[in-house]
Design a protein around this motif. Sequence first.
Motif, PDB file in Angstrom:
ATOM      1  N   GLU A   1       0.830  -1.201   0.000  1.00 34.33           N
ATOM      2  CA  GLU A   1       0.000   0.000   0.000  1.00 34.33           C
ATOM      3  C   GLU A   1       0.864   1.250   0.000  1.00 34.33           C
ATOM      4  OE1 GLU A   1      -3.478   2.120   2.770  1.00 34.33           O
ATOM      5  OE2 GLU A   1      -2.658   0.126   3.282  1.00 34.33           O
ATOM      6  N   PHE A   2       1.962   1.197   0.733  1.00 30.80           N
ATOM      7  CA  PHE A   2       2.884   2.344   0.740  1.00 30.80           C
ATOM      8  C   PHE A   2       3.563   2.512  -0.621  1.00 30.80           C
ATOM      9  CE2 PHE A   2       7.375   3.573   1.165  1.00 30.80           C
ATOM     10  CZ  PHE A   2       7.211   4.901   1.543  1.00 30.80           C
ATOM     11  N   LEU A   3       3.990   1.414  -1.225  1.00 31.89           N
ATOM     12  CA  LEU A   3       4.649   1.498  -2.538  1.00 31.89           C
ATOM     13  C   LEU A   3       3.709   2.070  -3.592  1.00 31.89           C
ATOM     14  CD1 LEU A   3       6.581  -1.915  -2.674  1.00 31.89           C
ATOM     15  CD2 LEU A   3       7.516   0.364  -2.203  1.00 31.89           C
ATOM     16  N   ARG A   4       2.421   1.797  -3.442  1.00 29.53           N
ATOM     17  CA  ARG A   4       1.459   2.341  -4.389  1.00 29.53           C
ATOM     18  C   ARG A   4       1.440   3.861  -4.337  1.00 29.53           C
ATOM     19  NH1 ARG A   4      -2.807  -0.078  -2.606  1.00 29.53           N
ATOM     20  NH2 ARG A   4      -2.450  -1.994  -3.819  1.00 29.53           N
ATOM     21  N   THR A   5       1.617   4.435  -3.171  1.00 24.32           N
ATOM     22  CA  THR A   5       1.653   5.894  -3.051  1.00 24.32           C
ATOM     23  C   THR A   5       2.915   6.487  -3.678  1.00 24.32           C
ATOM     24  OG1 THR A   5       2.765   5.827  -0.879  1.00 24.32           O
ATOM     25  CG2 THR A   5       0.351   5.767  -0.896  1.00 24.32           C
ATOM     26  N   GLU A   6       3.959   5.684  -3.808  1.00 28.64           N
ATOM     27  CA  GLU A   6       5.208   6.144  -4.434  1.00 28.64           C
ATOM     28  C   GLU A   6       5.322   5.689  -5.889  1.00 28.64           C
ATOM     29  OE1 GLU A   6       8.608   5.073  -2.067  1.00 28.64           O
ATOM     30  OE2 GLU A   6       8.309   6.841  -0.797  1.00 28.64           O
TER      31      GLU A   6
ATOM     32  N   SER B   1      13.033   1.842  -0.240  1.00 24.80           N
ATOM     33  CA  SER B   1      11.638   2.073   0.152  1.00 24.80           C
ATOM     34  C   SER B   1      11.366   1.758   1.619  1.00 24.80           C
ATOM     35  CB  SER B   1      10.712   1.223  -0.731  1.00 24.80           C
ATOM     36  OG  SER B   1      10.903   1.521  -2.089  1.00 24.80           O
ATOM     37  N   TYR B   2      12.031   0.769   2.149  1.00 20.33           N
ATOM     38  CA  TYR B   2      11.740   0.335   3.523  1.00 20.33           C
ATOM     39  C   TYR B   2      11.961   1.444   4.554  1.00 20.33           C
ATOM     40  CZ  TYR B   2      12.358  -2.185   7.954  1.00 20.33           C
ATOM     41  OH  TYR B   2      12.283  -2.605   9.269  1.00 20.33           O
ATOM     42  N   PRO B   3      13.079   2.199   4.500  1.00 19.16           N
ATOM     43  CA  PRO B   3      13.247   3.274   5.497  1.00 19.16           C
ATOM     44  C   PRO B   3      12.139   4.324   5.424  1.00 19.16           C
ATOM     45  CG  PRO B   3      15.347   2.773   4.441  1.00 19.16           C
ATOM     46  CD  PRO B   3      14.293   2.052   3.671  1.00 19.16           C
ATOM     47  N   ARG B   4      11.678   4.647   4.238  1.00 14.36           N
ATOM     48  CA  ARG B   4      10.599   5.631   4.129  1.00 14.36           C
ATOM     49  C   ARG B   4       9.277   5.056   4.623  1.00 14.36           C
ATOM     50  NH1 ARG B   4      13.140   6.536  -0.873  1.00 14.36           N
ATOM     51  NH2 ARG B   4      11.471   5.460  -2.008  1.00 14.36           N
ATOM     52  N   PHE B   5       9.092   3.767   4.435  1.00 17.28           N
ATOM     53  CA  PHE B   5       7.873   3.140   4.937  1.00 17.28           C
ATOM     54  C   PHE B   5       7.787   3.235   6.460  1.00 17.28           C
ATOM     55  CE2 PHE B   5       6.096  -0.810   6.764  1.00 17.28           C
ATOM     56  CZ  PHE B   5       4.756  -0.602   6.458  1.00 17.28           C
ATOM     57  N   MET B   6       8.889   3.040   7.117  1.00 17.36           N
ATOM     58  CA  MET B   6       8.889   3.093   8.574  1.00 17.36           C
ATOM     59  C   MET B   6       8.555   4.489   9.096  1.00 17.36           C
ATOM     60  SD  MET B   6       9.350   0.015   9.130  1.00 17.36           S
ATOM     61  CE  MET B   6       9.116   0.258  10.877  1.00 17.36           C
ATOM     62  N   ASN B   7       8.789   5.516   8.295  1.00 16.60           N
ATOM     63  CA  ASN B   7       8.474   6.884   8.692  1.00 16.60           C
ATOM     64  C   ASN B   7       7.191   7.403   8.046  1.00 16.60           C
ATOM     65  OD1 ASN B   7      10.845   7.254  10.303  1.00 16.60           O
ATOM     66  ND2 ASN B   7      12.033   7.589   8.417  1.00 16.60           N
ATOM     67  N   SER B   8       6.474   6.528   7.387  1.00 13.45           N
ATOM     68  CA  SER B   8       5.275   6.941   6.668  1.00 13.45           C
ATOM     69  C   SER B   8       4.069   6.998   7.593  1.00 13.45           C
ATOM     70  CB  SER B   8       4.991   5.976   5.509  1.00 13.45           C
ATOM     71  OG  SER B   8       4.628   4.704   6.003  1.00 13.45           O
ATOM     72  N   ALA B   9       3.042   7.717   7.123  1.00 14.06           N
ATOM     73  CA  ALA B   9       1.795   7.812   7.877  1.00 14.06           C
ATOM     74  C   ALA B   9       1.079   6.471   7.902  1.00 14.06           C
ATOM     75  CB  ALA B   9       0.911   8.885   7.248  1.00 14.06           C
ATOM     76  N   ILE B  10       1.252   5.657   6.872  1.00 11.55           N
ATOM     77  CA  ILE B  10       0.586   4.351   6.827  1.00 11.55           C
ATOM     78  C   ILE B  10       1.045   3.483   7.999  1.00 11.55           C
ATOM     79  CG2 ILE B  10       0.397   2.210   5.509  1.00 11.55           C
ATOM     80  CD1 ILE B  10       0.514   3.867   2.959  1.00 11.55           C
ATOM     81  N   TYR B  11       2.337   3.408   8.196  1.00 13.36           N
ATOM     82  CA  TYR B  11       2.854   2.571   9.294  1.00 13.36           C
ATOM     83  C   TYR B  11       2.535   3.184  10.657  1.00 13.36           C
ATOM     84  CZ  TYR B  11       6.104   0.153  12.360  1.00 13.36           C
ATOM     85  OH  TYR B  11       6.649  -0.567  13.402  1.00 13.36           O
ATOM     86  N   LYS B  12       2.719   4.486  10.790  1.00 13.58           N
ATOM     87  CA  LYS B  12       2.500   5.119  12.082  1.00 13.58           C
ATOM     88  C   LYS B  12       1.022   5.065  12.488  1.00 13.58           C
ATOM     89  CE  LYS B  12       6.450   8.262  11.829  1.00 13.58           C
ATOM     90  NZ  LYS B  12       6.918   9.688  11.788  1.00 13.58           N
ATOM     91  N   ASP B  13       0.119   5.268  11.541  1.00 17.88           N
ATOM     92  CA  ASP B  13      -1.303   5.197  11.864  1.00 17.88           C
ATOM     93  C   ASP B  13      -1.700   3.786  12.286  1.00 17.88           C
ATOM     94  OD1 ASP B  13      -1.493   7.843  11.249  1.00 17.88           O
ATOM     95  OD2 ASP B  13      -2.362   7.542   9.239  1.00 17.88           O
ATOM     96  N   LEU B  14      -1.158   2.781  11.578  1.00 15.45           N
ATOM     97  CA  LEU B  14      -1.458   1.402  11.949  1.00 15.45           C
ATOM     98  C   LEU B  14      -0.910   1.080  13.336  1.00 15.45           C
ATOM     99  CD1 LEU B  14      -2.536  -1.411  11.220  1.00 15.45           C
ATOM    100  CD2 LEU B  14      -0.326  -1.873  10.112  1.00 15.45           C
TER     101      LEU B  14
END
Length: 261
Positions: free
Chosen positions: A151-156, A237-250
């Motif tokens: 889902e995060f990769l889709r945003t990028e 991509s993984y480092p940005r995912f960890m700082n993304s709103a998708i991961y933090k909201d979950l």
Amino acid sequence: MWRQFFLYFRTHSYHADNCQAKETLQNEDEEDIRAAQWIFKQPMGSERMEMRKRQMSTTQETSGAASAQHSTGNRGSNACCFCWCCCCSCSCLTVRNQDEERARRTSHELQAEGIPNCEESPTPTLEEVNAWAQSFDKLMLTPAGRNAFREFLRTEFSEENMLFWMACEELKQESNKSVIEEKARLIYEDYISILSPKEVSLDSRVREVINRNMLEPSQHTFDDAQLQIYTLMHRDSYPRFMNSAIYKDLLRSLSEKSIEA
């Protein structure tokens, strides 16, 4: 006296000769004028040729128009005709475009059947989501982790990296030779071909290996490419995912549920 007579005779003869010469010239001029008038009334050789060319041109145009109309009427029913023009409405090009579109649609349908839009997985626990932050391997081991990362990769606009990795994993599970060849072909067309809109980023060495492996496709045809894409997602991509709103909201949502429980 004889001298005067000779001079008179000579002068008279000269005058008569001049009158006769003038009359001759006048007659010749009149003949030339009549000849010219007759010539101009008649079509010259070049004019005849020009008239004949015009007649032939008119005949060819008439027959060409009739042939073109006949070809236009039959062009829709003759799919194997030799194209008489280069227009995009030619039936041969239309049939070819329809075949290519049908092949692409079939490829996408088979891909959609083989790779679901989202893996089925239970809701991740707080412990699982915390484990994703420990390593990329732990994130990729669980269906819930792959879904969240996808889902995060889709945003990028790089979802094709995950799709390619998942397609390679599915290929490794096949044992039927014909199925392996078909899936390898689809993977190549969808993710390796430079004409594909979902082409993944691979270096020239890996592409050469894939091209050699495609001569005899197997479950491990794309192993080098899969490893390279896995490394790319891990480092980029993984480092940005960890700082993304998708991961933090979950993570926050699961933490609140855990506190309430």
